[in-house]
Write a protein that holds these residues in place. Structure first.
Motif, PDB file in Angstrom:
ATOM      1  N   TYR A   1       0.863  -1.182   0.000  1.00  0.00           N
ATOM      2  CA  TYR A   1       0.000   0.000   0.000  1.00  0.00           C
ATOM      3  C   TYR A   1       0.900   1.233   0.000  1.00  0.00           C
ATOM      4  O   TYR A   1       1.885   1.297   0.743  1.00  0.00           O
ATOM      5  CB  TYR A   1      -0.880  -0.002   1.248  1.00  0.00           C
ATOM      6  CG  TYR A   1      -1.834   1.156   1.341  1.00  0.00           C
ATOM      7  CD1 TYR A   1      -3.012   1.180   0.598  1.00  0.00           C
ATOM      8  CD2 TYR A   1      -1.561   2.230   2.188  1.00  0.00           C
ATOM      9  CE1 TYR A   1      -3.895   2.245   0.695  1.00  0.00           C
ATOM     10  CE2 TYR A   1      -2.445   3.297   2.288  1.00  0.00           C
ATOM     11  CZ  TYR A   1      -3.607   3.297   1.533  1.00  0.00           C
ATOM     12  OH  TYR A   1      -4.470   4.357   1.624  1.00  0.00           O
ATOM     13  N   ILE A   2       0.564   2.195  -0.848  1.00  0.00           N
ATOM     14  CA  ILE A   2       1.326   3.452  -0.931  1.00  0.00           C
ATOM     15  C   ILE A   2       0.335   4.601  -0.926  1.00  0.00           C
ATOM     16  O   ILE A   2      -0.670   4.577  -1.645  1.00  0.00           O
ATOM     17  CB  ILE A   2       2.175   3.517  -2.215  1.00  0.00           C
ATOM     18  CG1 ILE A   2       3.192   2.367  -2.239  1.00  0.00           C
ATOM     19  CG2 ILE A   2       2.894   4.854  -2.313  1.00  0.00           C
ATOM     20  CD1 ILE A   2       3.889   2.215  -3.561  1.00  0.00           C
ATOM     21  N   GLU A   3       0.630   5.597  -0.101  1.00  0.00           N
ATOM     22  CA  GLU A   3      -0.242   6.771  -0.009  1.00  0.00           C
ATOM     23  C   GLU A   3       0.600   7.923   0.533  1.00  0.00           C
ATOM     24  O   GLU A   3       1.743   7.738   0.948  1.00  0.00           O
ATOM     25  CB  GLU A   3      -1.426   6.462   0.923  1.00  0.00           C
ATOM     26  CG  GLU A   3      -2.478   7.531   1.040  1.00  0.00           C
ATOM     27  CD  GLU A   3      -3.122   7.944  -0.263  1.00  0.00           C
ATOM     28  OE1 GLU A   3      -2.612   8.915  -0.873  1.00  0.00           O
ATOM     29  OE2 GLU A   3      -4.122   7.342  -0.658  1.00  0.00           O
ATOM     30  N   SER A   4       0.039   9.106   0.529  1.00  0.00           N
ATOM     31  CA  SER A   4       0.672  10.260   1.190  1.00  0.00           C
ATOM     32  C   SER A   4      -0.391  10.925   2.053  1.00  0.00           C
ATOM     33  O   SER A   4      -1.570  10.938   1.690  1.00  0.00           O
ATOM     34  CB  SER A   4       1.258  11.239   0.175  1.00  0.00           C
ATOM     35  OG  SER A   4       0.268  11.714  -0.698  1.00  0.00           O
ATOM     36  N   THR A   5       0.046  11.458   3.196  1.00  0.00           N
ATOM     37  CA  THR A   5      -0.924  12.086   4.094  1.00  0.00           C
ATOM     38  C   THR A   5      -1.381  13.433   3.549  1.00  0.00           C
ATOM     39  O   THR A   5      -2.519  13.826   3.756  1.00  0.00           O
ATOM     40  CB  THR A   5      -0.369  12.249   5.527  1.00  0.00           C
ATOM     41  OG1 THR A   5       0.898  12.872   5.471  1.00  0.00           O
ATOM     42  CG2 THR A   5      -0.256  10.901   6.216  1.00  0.00           C
ATOM     43  N   SER A   6      -0.491  14.122   2.867  1.00  0.00           N
ATOM     44  CA  SER A   6      -0.876  15.367   2.201  1.00  0.00           C
ATOM     45  C   SER A   6      -0.894  15.093   0.702  1.00  0.00           C
ATOM     46  O   SER A   6       0.047  14.510   0.168  1.00  0.00           O
ATOM     47  CB  SER A   6       0.122  16.484   2.509  1.00  0.00           C
ATOM     48  OG  SER A   6      -0.130  17.604   1.685  1.00  0.00           O
TER      49      SER A   6
END
Length: 180
Positions: free
Chosen positions: A104-109
């Motif tokens: 899983y890959i994501e960014s908080t901003s």
């Protein structure tokens, strides 16, 4: 406990400027031992931010551990969009390779870097979405991880958040155990 946040020193804080530096093998061995313990005690997800150093080595260690623990999942949660895009090409390539290992890959901003509040929000997000942290950090040798460690201590005042440290003594013991 299901989610573990792992962080620690950046490469430059450890004086590591080559992928062949022997310090990396020692840190990876110590990480492997601790992560294995966490997995055997119920951790399902390992979260990192993709930072150079301990966090990137963690992604590699978790990928190796998937041979014995195929149920383990790992996420890279970047602090902001386009994280690492200003790094040197070899480091960008390495980050791209590590992304391939993540479940899983994501960014908080969802915006490129604009100010330090994004980093603070990112730290808060990861602490809220994990029940424990593992830090390669020695209180006698401060680095950027000091700020995360201080936030964890504040969180521990109000919750049962677990934090384990791999300090320089433990790393030295890892070296000695390998040589015996």
């Amino acid at each position: 406990m299901t989610n573990l946040y792992i962080s620690g020193y950046r490469t430059y804080e450890l004086g590591v400027f080559s992928e062949k530096d022997a310090k990396i093998d020692v840190i990876k061995k110590a990480l492997k031992n601790e992560i294995t313990s966490f997995i055997e005690n119920g951790v399902d997800w390992i979260l990192t931010s993709g930072q150079l150093g301990v966090e990137q080595w963690t992604v590699e260690v978790v990928d190796e551990l998937k041979m014995d623990y195929p149920e383990i999942q790992q996420a890279i949660i970047f602090p902001f969009l386009e994280f690492g895009s200003n790094w040197k090409e070899d480091k960008q390539i390495k980050l791209s390779e590590l992304k391939e290992l993540a479940d899983y890959i994501e960014s908080t901003s969802h915006q490129p870097y604009k100010d330090p509040s994004q980093l603070k929000n990112h730290q808060h997000f990861l602490l809220e979405h994990t029940s424990a942290a593992l830090l390669v950090y020695d209180r006698e040798f401060e680095g950027k991880t000091k700020f995360l460690y201080e936030e964890i201590q504040k969180k521990q005042e109000h919750s049962s958040y677990e934090c384990r440290l791999i300090d320089f003594d433990q790393l030295q013991n890892t070296i000695q155990n390998e040589n015996e």
